[in-house]
Design an enzyme around this catalytic site. Structure first.
Site, mmCIF file in Angstrom:
data_model
loop_
_atom_site.group_PDB
_atom_site.id
_atom_site.type_symbol
_atom_site.label_atom_id
_atom_site.label_comp_id
_atom_site.label_asym_id
_atom_site.label_seq_id
_atom_site.Cartn_x
_atom_site.Cartn_y
_atom_site.Cartn_z
ATOM 1 N N ALA A 71 4.636 -5.770 7.694
ATOM 2 C CA ALA A 71 5.342 -4.612 8.248
ATOM 3 C C ALA A 71 5.948 -3.738 7.156
ATOM 4 O O ALA A 71 6.024 -2.519 7.302
ATOM 5 C CB ALA A 71 6.432 -5.079 9.206
ATOM 6 N N THR A 72 6.377 -4.366 6.061
ATOM 7 C CA THR A 72 6.953 -3.584 4.958
ATOM 8 C C THR A 72 5.947 -2.584 4.420
ATOM 9 O O THR A 72 6.274 -1.420 4.169
ATOM 10 C CB THR A 72 7.434 -4.525 3.832
ATOM 11 O OG1 THR A 72 8.503 -5.340 4.338
ATOM 12 C CG2 THR A 72 7.912 -3.729 2.629
ATOM 13 N N ASN A 151 16.901 -6.847 13.474
ATOM 14 C CA ASN A 151 16.498 -8.195 13.101
ATOM 15 C C ASN A 151 17.666 -9.167 12.974
ATOM 16 O O ASN A 151 17.481 -10.379 13.106
ATOM 17 C CB ASN A 151 15.717 -8.169 11.774
ATOM 18 C CG ASN A 151 16.470 -7.479 10.662
ATOM 19 O OD1 ASN A 151 16.905 -6.341 10.806
ATOM 20 N ND2 ASN A 151 16.633 -8.152 9.532
ATOM 21 N N GLN A 179 10.562 -6.793 15.382
ATOM 22 C CA GLN A 179 11.236 -7.807 16.201
ATOM 23 C C GLN A 179 11.073 -7.555 17.697
ATOM 24 O O GLN A 179 11.584 -8.344 18.508
ATOM 25 C CB GLN A 179 12.724 -7.856 15.839
ATOM 26 C CG GLN A 179 13.008 -8.220 14.397
ATOM 27 C CD GLN A 179 12.601 -9.647 14.035
ATOM 28 O OE1 GLN A 179 12.282 -10.458 14.905
ATOM 29 N NE2 GLN A 179 12.604 -9.958 12.745
ATOM 30 N N SER A 199 4.474 -6.944 12.564
ATOM 31 C CA SER A 199 4.142 -8.004 11.610
ATOM 32 C C SER A 199 3.639 -9.239 12.340
ATOM 33 O O SER A 199 4.233 -9.657 13.346
ATOM 34 C CB SER A 199 5.376 -8.356 10.775
ATOM 35 O OG SER A 199 5.105 -9.405 9.883
ATOM 36 N N HIS A 201 3.522 -12.527 11.333
ATOM 37 C CA HIS A 201 4.241 -13.798 11.237
ATOM 38 C C HIS A 201 5.555 -13.801 12.011
ATOM 39 O O HIS A 201 6.226 -14.836 12.087
ATOM 40 C CB HIS A 201 4.471 -14.184 9.761
ATOM 41 C CG HIS A 201 5.572 -13.448 9.074
ATOM 42 N ND1 HIS A 201 6.792 -14.028 8.816
ATOM 43 C CD2 HIS A 201 5.648 -12.200 8.566
ATOM 44 C CE1 HIS A 201 7.575 -13.160 8.177
ATOM 45 N NE2 HIS A 201 6.893 -12.046 8.020
ATOM 46 N N THR A 237 -10.639 -4.794 0.666
ATOM 47 C CA THR A 237 -11.306 -5.708 1.594
ATOM 48 C C THR A 237 -10.292 -6.289 2.573
ATOM 49 O O THR A 237 -9.203 -6.713 2.185
ATOM 50 C CB THR A 237 -11.990 -6.848 0.820
ATOM 51 O OG1 THR A 237 -12.933 -6.287 -0.088
ATOM 52 C CG2 THR A 237 -12.706 -7.788 1.771
ATOM 53 N N CYS A 322 14.675 -11.462 4.165
ATOM 54 C CA CYS A 322 14.136 -10.654 3.076
ATOM 55 C C CYS A 322 15.180 -10.350 2.007
ATOM 56 O O CYS A 322 14.844 -9.934 0.903
ATOM 57 C CB CYS A 322 13.578 -9.341 3.625
ATOM 58 S SG CYS A 322 12.266 -9.578 4.821
#
Length: 378
Positions: A71-72, A151, A179, A199, A201, A237, A322
């Site tokens: 996401a960053t 978050n 989130q 994101s 994960h 790729t 983070c």
């Protein structure tokens, strides 16, 4: 020792169904999707399918989805792309003081390049004041970027109203929905979202994969060059195994979101209700405009970092993963008006679909006993 994971806003356990979907692309289906032979085109079909699964979850078209590493990166592509491509209209951006560092630090970088950024304050609830937003909007405002779900506190901003105000003056509206995606229903057309980051994960897929929704007709400058991948915005790729994992996670979320929410909110409420029986505790942020899996609680007199270190069997957080290595009060809680003392004694509990009632009861017992000891009640 039973290990209890209550830090799902930091990252989630990969869903076994997601893992089984991605494994073949780490073994036999390993071809490059850009290759024109049969094996390559077969993998490309899986990419297209995953793109559609992501798009379906948020009510978009699959051509409006580009894959990123997280996401960053998606946020960087969006913010920098809009700034560069719409600079003729203006160089004013509006965001919020409680945004993730991915937004705040990118905006700080843009300020060094001649852009003006307004950082809206928040109320004690964690919500912005829409009147403050109205006052900040200008003819040269090109983008309003507001996080969907915070978050750290789980506070949900009035996204649809914010988008409408941005559009009234011809600005684009972007949201960091990391989130929110997979937890609550999102329809980009109904809400009026122009750009959205997510994101993998954070929603039971693998790490190293994210996505950016870009409404058709919005032009962004290329983020990386070298092959024209992802509509020319992000060359390189593709991470095929993680892309198919994200697609499967979106499919599962769309099917099971409602039932997951009903079960998780019951567990969250049980946890919160019992922990608030501890003296001098309170919830940080709005409890009415909040996502169902988060509770951010201040335990006055108990150092949050010490609590985390002593709870060997319970994983919780005292801020964003983070920036957790930085020894300073949460910028989110500080913006909401909390004192440094209260911010340093606050813990975030973020539940997920794999948590059980037995785990919640154990966590309640562990935390209650620990706080009694730290406060001298034991």
């Amino acid at each position: 020792m039973q290990f209890i994971y209550l830090d799902n806003n930091a990252t989630t356990q990969i869903d076994p169904r997601v893992l089984s979907t991605m494994l073949p692309f780490l073994k036999e289906n390993f071809a490059n999707p850009s290759s024109t032979h049969y094996f390559g085109t077969t993998v490309l079909e899986a990419i297209i399918s995953a793109r559609t699964q992501v798009a379906d979850l948020i009510g978009a078209d699959n051509k409006e989805i580009i894959f990123t590493s997280n996401a960053t990166e998606a946020i960087n592509i969006a913010l920098k792309g809009v700034a560069e491509n719409y600079s003729e209209k203006g160089k004013h951006i509006i965001t919020v003081s409680t945004e993730h560092k991915a937004v705040l630090d990118t905006c700080k970088n843009l300020e060094t390049k001649g852009y003006e950024v307004t950082y809206l304050p928040v109320q004690k609830s964690g919500l912005i004041d829409l009147d403050e937003l109205k006052k900040s909007l200008r003819s040269d405002t090109i983008l309003v970027s507001v996080m969907y779900v915070n978050n750290e506190t789980g506070v949900i901003q009035p996204i649809k109203e914010i988008a409408s105000l941005a559009h009234e003056i011809g600005a684009l509206f972007m949201t960091d929905a990391t989130q929110a995606t997979g937890k609550i229903p999102i329809n980009v057309d109904d809400i009026g979202i122009d750009l959205l980051s997510l994101s993998g994960h954070k929603m039971y897929a693998s790490k190293g994969i994210g996505a950016l929704y870009i409404r058709k007709g919005i032009n962004l400058s290329a983020y990386t060059h070298g092959g024209g991948h992802e509509n020319g915005l992000r060359s390189g790729t593709l991470n095929v195994p993680s892309i198919v994992a994200l697609g499967k996670a979106c499919e599962v979320a769309e099917q099971e979101m409602k039932q997951d929410a009903e079960r998780i909110i019951s567990l969250r409420n049980e946890l919160e209700c019992e922990l608030l029986k501890i003296p001098d505790t309170f919830v940080n942020g709005s409890t009415e405009n909040r996502i169902y899996n988060v509770s951010n609680i201040c335990f006055k007199g108990c150092d949050a970092s010490v609590m985390i270190g002593r709870m060997r069997n319970v994983a919780v957080s005292n801020g964003s993963a983070c920036t957790s290595a930085v020894i300073e009060p949460s910028h989110v809680l500080a913006a909401m008006g909390l004192s440094n003392d209260n911010a340093f004694t606050s813990l975030r509990f973020s539940l997920g679909k794999f948590n059980t009632e037995a785990e919640i009861k154990t966590a309640i017992k562990t935390i209650s006993e620990l706080t009694k000891m730290m406060l001298g009640y034991a």
